[in-house]
Design a protein around this motif. Structure first.
Motif, PDB file in Angstrom:
ATOM      1  N   LEU B   3     -46.452   6.842 -46.735  1.00 33.35           N
ATOM      2  CA  LEU B   3     -45.359   5.988 -46.307  1.00 33.35           C
ATOM      3  C   LEU B   3     -44.952   4.992 -47.381  1.00 33.35           C
ATOM      4  O   LEU B   3     -43.842   4.514 -47.416  1.00 33.35           O
ATOM      5  N   ALA B   4     -45.903   4.682 -48.257  1.00 31.26           N
ATOM      6  CA  ALA B   4     -45.565   3.754 -49.330  1.00 31.26           C
ATOM      7  C   ALA B   4     -44.550   4.424 -50.251  1.00 31.26           C
ATOM      8  O   ALA B   4     -44.512   5.639 -50.378  1.00 31.26           O
ATOM      9  N   THR B   5     -43.691   3.640 -50.872  1.00 30.52           N
ATOM     10  CA  THR B   5     -42.672   4.229 -51.728  1.00 30.52           C
ATOM     11  C   THR B   5     -43.315   4.818 -52.962  1.00 30.52           C
ATOM     12  O   THR B   5     -44.420   4.452 -53.349  1.00 30.52           O
ATOM     13  N   THR B   6     -42.589   5.718 -53.566  1.00 28.50           N
ATOM     14  CA  THR B   6     -43.148   6.448 -54.697  1.00 28.50           C
ATOM     15  C   THR B   6     -43.441   5.541 -55.876  1.00 28.50           C
ATOM     16  O   THR B   6     -44.462   5.659 -56.514  1.00 28.50           O
ATOM     17  N   ASP B   7     -42.499   4.632 -56.172  1.00 25.39           N
ATOM     18  CA  ASP B   7     -42.804   3.736 -57.290  1.00 25.39           C
ATOM     19  C   ASP B   7     -42.655   2.297 -56.842  1.00 25.39           C
ATOM     20  O   ASP B   7     -41.631   1.892 -56.310  1.00 25.39           O
ATOM     21  N   ASN B   8     -43.698   1.534 -57.071  1.00 26.82           N
ATOM     22  CA  ASN B   8     -43.625   0.127 -56.717  1.00 26.82           C
ATOM     23  C   ASN B   8     -43.269  -0.732 -57.920  1.00 26.82           C
ATOM     24  O   ASN B   8     -43.337  -1.935 -57.878  1.00 26.82           O
TER      25      ASN B   8
END
Lengths: 304, 307, 547
Positions: B3-8
């Motif tokens: 669920l976390a975005t691909t690039d932070n």
């Protein structure tokens, strides 16, 4: 389109009436014509006679009602100063201004389109930077100062051009040259901006993908699209010339409507002032109609 | 798939003030324009108290003294006028009136025009129409003529001059603001605020005004130049500022009758006007790019390359 | 080697931007033979369009720069060709069509003129060019071609405009047609027709086609081979079937996995008291009927998908429910109270329960506000939800909930990617603790892989918080894995309304079937509904080139 013009005419009529009302009352407050037109030693009796003759003794509302009635029948009154119908005086002056405006704006528009388009095509190049600088200076110069400098150089130092009046082609050169500078500076910047936008548009990309040459891309594909904002600004500039290039006409003793208005105000020749406002307002309205037609001609999306 | 975005990794960027300074440094024309305007501003503030006496003291032996006489003190380098007053000093003193009239007119017209524009764009269509027709009436007046008539009636003073010039410029801000408001109020983020239940006041001042403000700042800068030219034209015609007050435009007018033998009387004040309006135009061009998030990269790129 | 029609070798292109030099494509190579159909597949920022712009000499330099490589057309390098010769290639040998035909056609010239120009530019006489233009318009299926010649781009529909673009591109019978996202902005049924036309024309003329797309369905529909691009590099190449059945690169696998419409379908629970009950909502704009009596029920915690093409009225419905536009008539009972009859102060209270997520997060977030300001604005407007002291803490919680972190609070929207921005928009909607969120095309503007992530996030919120959704989309597969019920709309009316399973497995209406058939499957073996027409009976596009 016709409906649109009718609406515009109506709106213009309203603002024209507002204008006349305001000018009529304001100008009556500027002072007494009798004091100005009669010699200083004139008796109170003579002044009173003068006022009676020109209907200046009546209450101001009565004067106004009479004026409106006269205007409605096409009578704009007499010029106090010249003892001729005010309309004749104004039309004569307006013809001079009209020619001055037409010649100047034609030259300005033509030159600005070429210079602005070429600047936009090679944006950031030498020509672009050069023409941007020139147009910036042009848009920043006060015209009366330029007129003075031009007179010093061409009429006094070199004595090749007349300083004032009319009569020969030479008399037109300085007023036109001076009036040219500011609108040119402003319009070049508008043309350049609009052309930069048009040249980076998607349809220009399509044209390039079709293999269209640079010339037609600039002057056929981009220019026609870029013309809409340009026309608006050309209209604004032309309107301010039609309103009378007051200062420049005054300096060069050019018998245009701007000079006429200033002189008439200074001498309380109210009928001429009002007639001049009417004539220029109508002229500007007609010009705006022409501009709307030009829009419609250039852009089919506006046409219906 | 998480669920976390691909690039932070999110681009960090410096504060707006730092960016603005960098962008100003990147455009050397705009930079010199800004410096020039600051100098003019300083001169306008201290000018009269600093050189006021010198600029008004008549010196009949120095009548129409030509410029470039380096043997005298610097105030004489531009020559002297018909009453032998040093031109350089007079230009410095006249800066105050010239800038004050223009600044007053610009502030007045921009504030009134913006408020009316916000109302016209955000309230009911009918109110908007009435305000717009009013603007049309003002626009259709030949502005110089109105100025002439009004100044005749009210008498010319600095305040009246400001008022007249302000009135003629109100429609410019009104139309721009209204057009922008009409466009911005349909934007998605305004709709989003409405969905959250935001009041009209909040939408107008929190969401719409900040977006319009850069455009208006750019416009006001450009208009400052326009108003300066208009003021000098009125003063030149003898219906603006009256002597013994001076502005640059009045100085040109006063020098006009000595054109044949003392060109410098009109030349220097004209040059002051040109340099100031040109700086304002340059700065306004720069602002148009610097305040536009879409165009900004042009300046930032240049800045990066130069160091 | 030189027998390839087009060969791109080690092409590198960079752009100078404020953030420094961006390497848009890094040493990519691919080739295309006569009559072949190659697709370049990639998401936004992959650099998929850059190489085609380089082929057509459409890269603005500066800020762009071709830093290396060659582009060979019949063995000759386009990049070192003299400018005049290079110009002659465009339109004559290689032609191109674009994503957004409205902005790519010149608005002030008639389409007839623009098609003819493609030919006169390359030396054809004007009258002959117009004759050919007429023939081309007829061939691409524009009704009343004589009249259409004199019409302007804004007078056509989106699909027709793309047909006009195609006619213009094919005017000189090029050897290669580059199509950059040619159907992306079109409705699904129109997309299917345009793709069908492209296939027919390809077969007739034998030209090669280079199609650039983000859509696996389009690839499966039209291409023989495909190259996959990610962040400027070419990660995988092969036939369409190989790539779909047996992807090697992790990115390709991810892309294929993200394609919607493969999960388990929801079975809605038992019917209870409806949360929202809409009855006979109508709305007209002038003489245009946008909504012609819409009625439906929505249960608490349930998801209703609203699917329709442009002009179907689906967005008008959303705007009416949120009172952004006032409907003409009808009722919408929200827990028993009519939404349309609420006073401003009641409406203000209701805003907390009913929120919206917009299509384009770039536009729905105020660019001048930080993430903290954006999310906490909800509590500025509704101060009784949360005391100010707890705002930071709650914003951090909400950000964590949507998969972002607390340190993003002080950033501005433009510093985020599209998917991240949509997460911020969702967090903002959640700040009011709503019971219903209306998503208006909330994932349409996002890349496929991001789309899947956002839908998964919404699904999680639904499960954990029991939020009901009205989910508006223009495409059926997107809603298949997420919604409980589907409502298919066409021209302001509900054509079909049922559970997901009913609509997908046993559609009753012809329009629903058409929509289902038109949506393209990413599987090359499951070709979409339109059967391949035989090439023989189609009109020959253009007689052999005479020069």
């Amino acid at each position: 389109m016709l409906r649109f013009i009718r609406q515009r005419a109506l709106a213009s009529l309203i603002s024209l009436i507002g204008l006349i009302v305001m000018v009529f009352f304001l100008s009556r407050m500027t002072g007494d014509p009798a004091a100005l037109f009669l010699p200083v030693e004139a008796s109170a009796e003579m002044k009173d006679q003068f006022r009676e003759l020109h209907g200046l003794n009546d209450p101001i509302l009565v004067q106004f009602a009479r004026y409106v009635g006269d205007v409605a029948t096409g009578d704009l009154g007499q010029s106090l100063r010249k003892a001729r119908p005010a309309l004749d005086v104004v039309l004569e002056a307006f013809t001079w201004t009209l020619w001055l405006a037409i010649i100047t704006m034609t030259l300005v528009t033509g030159a600005a389109i070429v210079v602005g388009s070429l600047g936009a095509f090679r944006s950031g190049g030498f020509f672009d930077r050069f023409s941007s600088m020139i147009s910036l200076v042009g848009a920043s110069v006060p015209d009366f100062w330029l007129a003075i400098v031009a007179i010093v150089i061409f009429s006094i130092n070199f004595a090749i051009l007349p300083t004032s009046g009319t009569g020969s082609v030479l008399h037109w050169i300085l007023p036109i040259a001076v009036l040219f500078v500011r609108p040119f500076g402003i319009i070049v910047q508008v043309v350049r901006g609009a052309m930069v936008g048009a040249l980076s548009s998607a349809y220009v990309k399509t044209a390039r993908a079709k293999g269209v040459k640079s010339g037609p891309i600039i002057f056929i594909h981009a220019l026609r699209n870029a013309m809409l904002p340009v026309i608006t600004v050309v209209g604004d500039q032309a309107a301010s010339l039609l309103n009378g290039a007051v200062v420049v006409e005054t300096i060069f003793g050019f018998p245009g409507v701007g000079k006429l208005m200033i002189d008439s105000i200074l001498q309380r020749d109210f009928n001429v002032v009002l007639a001049a406002i009417l004539v220029t307002a109508i002229a500007i309205f007609l010009m705006n109609v022409l501009i709307d037609l030009a829009y419609a001609l250039l852009d089919p999306r506006i046409r219906h | 798939m998480t669920l976390a975005t691909t690039d932070n990794v999110i681009a960090a960027e410096p504060s707006l003030l730092v960016r603005m300074m960098r962008m100003l440094l990147a455009d050397k024309f705009a930079l010199s324009a800004a410096i020039f305007l600051l100098v003019i501003l300083a001169i306008a503030i201290i000018g009269p108290s600093w050189l006021g006496d010198l600029a008004t003291k008549q010196n009949l032996r120095g009548r129409n003294l030509p410029p470039f006489d380096w043997t005298r003190t610097w105030v004489w380098w531009m020559g002297a006028d018909a009453l032998g007053r040093p031109l350089f000093a007079r230009i410095i003193v006249a800066a105050q009136n010239t800038l004050m009239v223009a600044a007053g007119a610009v502030i007045l017209s921009s504030v009134i025009g913006t408020v009316l524009g916000l109302i016209a764009g955000f309230s009911s269509p009918r109110t908007g129409q009435i305000i717009m027709r009013l603007a049309d009436v003002i626009m259709s007046f030949p502005s110089l003529l109105i100025a002439v008539i009004v100044l005749y009636v009210l008498g010319s003073s600095i305040l009246n001059l400001m008022l007249v010039l302000a009135i003629t410029r109100i429609p410019v801000y009104l139309r721009t603001t209204r057009a922008e408001v009409l466009e911005i109020r349909e934007r998605m983020f305004v709709q989003a605020a409405r969905v959250m239940g935001a009041s009209s006041k909040r939408i107008l001042f929190r969401h719409i005004l900040p977006v319009v403000l850069p455009t208006l700042t750019t416009l006001a800068t450009l208009d400052f130049a326009y108003v300066m030219l208009a003021e000098s034209a009125l003063s030149f015609l003898g219906i603006g500022i009256q002597p013994p007050e001076i502005t640059w435009g009045l100085m040109i007018s006063q020098g006009r009758q000595y054109l044949t033998n003392a060109w410098w009387l009109s030349f220097w004040p004209g040059l002051a006007i040109i340099l100031t309006t040109m700086s304002l135009n340059l700065l306004s061009n720069w602002m148009r790019i610097a305040l536009d998030p879409v165009q900004r990269w042009r300046l930032e790129m240049k800045g990066g390359k130069n160091g | 080697m030189a027998e390839h029609l087009l060969e791109v070798r080690n092409l590198s292109v960079e752009f100078h931007t404020a953030a420094g030099v961006v390497h848009a494509v890094k040493s990519i190579s691919y080739h295309l033979d006569k009559g072949e159909k190659l697709a370049i597949l990639g998401e936004s920022g992959s650099g998929k369009s850059v190489s085609s712009s380089a082929i057509m000499n459409l890269i603005d330099m500066p800020p762009g720069r071709i830093s290396g490589g060659e582009i060979l057309l019949d063995g000759r390098d386009l990049l070192t060709m003299p400018a005049e010769e290079r110009r002659e290639v465009n339109g004559r040998r290689v032609a191109m069509i674009f994503q957004d035909p409205l902005s790519h056609l010149n608005p002030v010239y008639s389409v007839g003129w623009q098609i003819a120009e493609a030919m006169t530019t390359h030396g054809l006489a004007g009258s002959k060019a117009r004759e050919e233009g007429l023939r081309l318009l007829r061939r691409v299926g524009i009704p009343e071609p004589e009249r259409a010649m004199r019409k302007y781009p804004h007078e056509f529909s989106g699909g027709q405009r793309q047909r006009v673009m195609i006619a213009m591109a094919l005017a000189l019978r090029p050897d290669l047609l580059i199509a950059d996202e040619p159907t992306t902005a079109l409705d699904v049924t129109v997309q299917a027709e345009v793709l069908k036309l492209l296939k027919e024309l390809q077969r007739e003329t034998g030209m090669a086609v280079l199609i650039i797309t983000h859509d696996l369905g389009v690839v499966a529909e039209i291409a023989d081979r495909v190259v996959v691009m990610e962040k400027g590099t070419l990660v995988e190449a092969g036939t369409v079937r190989e790539i779909y059945k047996n992807p090697q690169h992790p990115y390709t696998r991810k892309l294929i996995a993200a394609a919607p419409g493969k999960g388990v379908m929801h079975e809605p629970g038992a019917r209870a008291e409806p949360l929202l009950s809409v009855r006979d909502v109508r709305k007209t704009y002038g003489s245009f009927e946008a909504l012609k009596g819409i009625s439906f029920d929505l249960m608490p915690g349930e998801t209703m998908a609203v699917v329709g093409e442009s002009g179907s009225g689906k967005s008008t419905l959303a705007r009416a429910l949120l009172r952004l536009d006032e409907p003409d008539s009808g009722t919408a009972l929200w827990k028993g109270r009519d939404l349309f009859a609420l006073s401003p102060s009641e409406l203000y209270k209701l805003r907390r329960d009913l929120q919206m997520v917009f299509q384009d997060p770039t536009q729905s977030l105020n660019p001048r506000m930080t993430v903290f300001q954006l999310i906490s604005e909800a509590w500025v407007i509704h101060p009784d939800i949360l005391p100010k002291a707890r705002w930071r803490e709650r914003v951090a919680e909400l950000l964590a909930q949507v998969g972002l972190s607390a340190e993003h609070m002080s950033r501005y929207p433009h510093q985020f990617s599209g998917g991240q921005r949509q997460r911020i928009a969702i967090a903002r909607a959640l700040a009011l603790e709503p019971q219903l969120i209306i998503c208006d095309e909330a994932v349409s503007a996002l890349d496929v892989s991001v789309q899947a992530q956002v839908i998964e996030l919404l699904d999680k919120l639904r499960r954990e918080m029991g939020i009901a959704f009205i989910f508006i989309a223009h495409d059926l597969p997107v809603v298949r894995d997420f919604a409980d019920h589907v409502m298919v709309m066409q021209q302001g009316e509900i054509v079909e309304l049922g559970t997901i399973r009913e609509v997908f497995e046993t559609p009753r209406q012809a329009y629903t079937r058409a929509l289902l058939a038109a949506s393209l499957s990413p599987d090359p073996d499951a070709k979409a509904g339109c059967p391949e027409p035989p090439a023989a009976d189609a009109e020959i596009l253009i007689p052999k080139r005479s020069h």
